[in-house]
Motif scaffolding. Sequence first.
Motif, PDB file in Angstrom:
ATOM      1  N   THR A   1       0.401  11.298  -3.429  1.00 43.00           N
ATOM      2  CA  THR A   1       0.718  10.835  -4.773  1.00 43.00           C
ATOM      3  C   THR A   1      -0.221   9.697  -5.133  1.00 43.00           C
ATOM      4  N   MET A   2      -0.330   9.429  -6.409  1.00 38.62           N
ATOM      5  CA  MET A   2      -1.125   8.299  -6.883  1.00 38.62           C
ATOM      6  C   MET A   2      -0.162   7.120  -7.037  1.00 38.62           C
ATOM      7  N   GLN A   3      -0.450   6.037  -6.324  1.00 36.75           N
ATOM      8  CA  GLN A   3       0.460   4.891  -6.302  1.00 36.75           C
ATOM      9  C   GLN A   3      -0.258   3.606  -6.687  1.00 36.75           C
ATOM     10  N   ASN A   4       0.487   2.696  -7.299  1.00 37.08           N
ATOM     11  CA  ASN A   4      -0.014   1.362  -7.605  1.00 37.08           C
ATOM     12  C   ASN A   4       0.111   0.533  -6.328  1.00 37.08           C
ATOM     13  N   ILE A   5      -1.019   0.286  -5.698  1.00 36.52           N
ATOM     14  CA  ILE A   5      -1.044  -0.491  -4.461  1.00 36.52           C
ATOM     15  C   ILE A   5      -1.794  -1.785  -4.741  1.00 36.52           C
ATOM     16  N   ASN A   6      -1.047  -2.854  -4.841  1.00 34.28           N
ATOM     17  CA  ASN A   6      -1.593  -4.182  -5.125  1.00 34.28           C
ATOM     18  C   ASN A   6      -2.439  -4.178  -6.401  1.00 34.28           C
ATOM     19  N   GLY A   7      -1.928  -3.495  -7.434  1.00 34.78           N
ATOM     20  CA  GLY A   7      -2.559  -3.515  -8.748  1.00 34.78           C
ATOM     21  C   GLY A   7      -3.617  -2.454  -8.998  1.00 34.78           C
ATOM     22  N   ILE A   8      -3.875  -1.594  -8.033  1.00 31.18           N
ATOM     23  CA  ILE A   8      -4.884  -0.543  -8.192  1.00 31.18           C
ATOM     24  C   ILE A   8      -4.239   0.802  -7.861  1.00 31.18           C
TER      25      ILE A   8
ATOM     26  N   GLU B   1      -2.359  -6.926   3.423  1.00 32.12           N
ATOM     27  CA  GLU B   1      -0.944  -7.249   3.245  1.00 32.12           C
ATOM     28  C   GLU B   1      -0.845  -8.058   1.957  1.00 32.12           C
ATOM     29  N   PHE B   2       0.190  -7.788   1.148  1.00 37.43           N
ATOM     30  CA  PHE B   2       0.344  -8.529  -0.099  1.00 37.43           C
ATOM     31  C   PHE B   2       1.827  -8.690  -0.420  1.00 37.43           C
ATOM     32  N   ALA B   3       2.115  -9.660  -1.305  1.00 37.35           N
ATOM     33  CA  ALA B   3       3.480  -9.867  -1.793  1.00 37.35           C
ATOM     34  C   ALA B   3       3.715  -8.887  -2.934  1.00 37.35           C
ATOM     35  N   ASP B   4       4.804  -8.136  -2.854  1.00 40.29           N
ATOM     36  CA  ASP B   4       5.092  -7.178  -3.925  1.00 40.29           C
ATOM     37  C   ASP B   4       5.972  -7.832  -4.997  1.00 40.29           C
ATOM     38  N   ASP B   5       6.413  -7.039  -5.962  1.00 39.62           N
ATOM     39  CA  ASP B   5       7.140  -7.556  -7.121  1.00 39.62           C
ATOM     40  C   ASP B   5       8.429  -8.283  -6.792  1.00 39.62           C
ATOM     41  N   ILE B   6       9.054  -7.948  -5.679  1.00 41.56           N
ATOM     42  CA  ILE B   6      10.311  -8.619  -5.335  1.00 41.56           C
ATOM     43  C   ILE B   6      10.113  -9.631  -4.211  1.00 41.56           C
ATOM     44  N   ASN B   7       8.868 -10.125  -4.112  1.00 41.11           N
ATOM     45  CA  ASN B   7       8.515 -11.206  -3.192  1.00 41.11           C
ATOM     46  C   ASN B   7       8.748 -10.857  -1.731  1.00 41.11           C
ATOM     47  N   GLU B   8       8.492  -9.602  -1.399  1.00 44.42           N
ATOM     48  CA  GLU B   8       8.495  -9.177  -0.003  1.00 44.42           C
ATOM     49  C   GLU B   8       7.071  -8.825   0.365  1.00 44.42           C
ATOM     50  N   ARG B   9       6.837  -8.642   1.636  1.00 43.51           N
ATOM     51  CA  ARG B   9       5.494  -8.322   2.116  1.00 43.51           C
ATOM     52  C   ARG B   9       5.327  -6.810   2.211  1.00 43.51           C
TER      53      ARG B   9
END
Length: 178
Positions: free
Chosen positions: A79-86, A150-158
Motif C-alpha cells: 500500500t502507499m502510506q504516509n511515512i514521516n510526511g512522505i 525513527e520518528f514521533a508520530d501524530d499521537i507522540n509515540e515512536r
Amino acid sequence: MKIETERLLLREMTAEDFDALYKVLADSDIMRHYPYTFDKARVRGWISRNIERYKIFGFGLWAVCLKESGEMIGDCGLTMQNINGIIKPEIGYHIRADKQRNGYAHEAAVAVRDWTFANTPFNMIYSYMKSTNAPSAKCAESWGCHFVEEFADDINERTLVYAISRENQQIRNKYNDG
C-alpha cells in the motif's frame, strides 16, 4: 492477481472475506500496536479500500490464504502510506492469532517484496510500525529490511521505519543463488 508460495496463496480480497478478516482485525491482541481495534464497519471499509486500491494501483493488501485448504488467515500486501510526511510503498501484514509464529507473515511478505520489485517501478520498499511492535520489526528484518529511521508520530509515540532497496535485494538474490 494471485501469488503462490510454498504454503500460501495471496489473492485479491472480496466482500466474502469479511468473516475471516474480522477475526483478525477485531482481535485486540493482534491490533494492540494499531490505533484501534476494528469493528464491523471498519472491516467492511478495509475491504472496500483494498478493492479500490486494486483498481487504482493494481495492488493493495491481499487475502493471505492457506494453500492446502483455501482458508483466509490474514492479509499482506503493498500500500502507499504516509511515512514521516512522505508517501512511500509499504508492505504490511496481519495474521490471525492462532496462525502466528509459523512464518506465514514472513512468507507472505517475501512474496509481496518479490512481486513488487518484479511488477512496479519502486526501487525501495518500506515497512513501518510502532516502536513497541518488536515482532513486526523482526519480521521486516527477516525479509531483508534494515532500520532506516525513527520518528514521533501524530499521537507522540515512536514509529520505526525499515526498508529494502531493489539493489540490495538483487545482491541478496545473487549471493543466495551462487
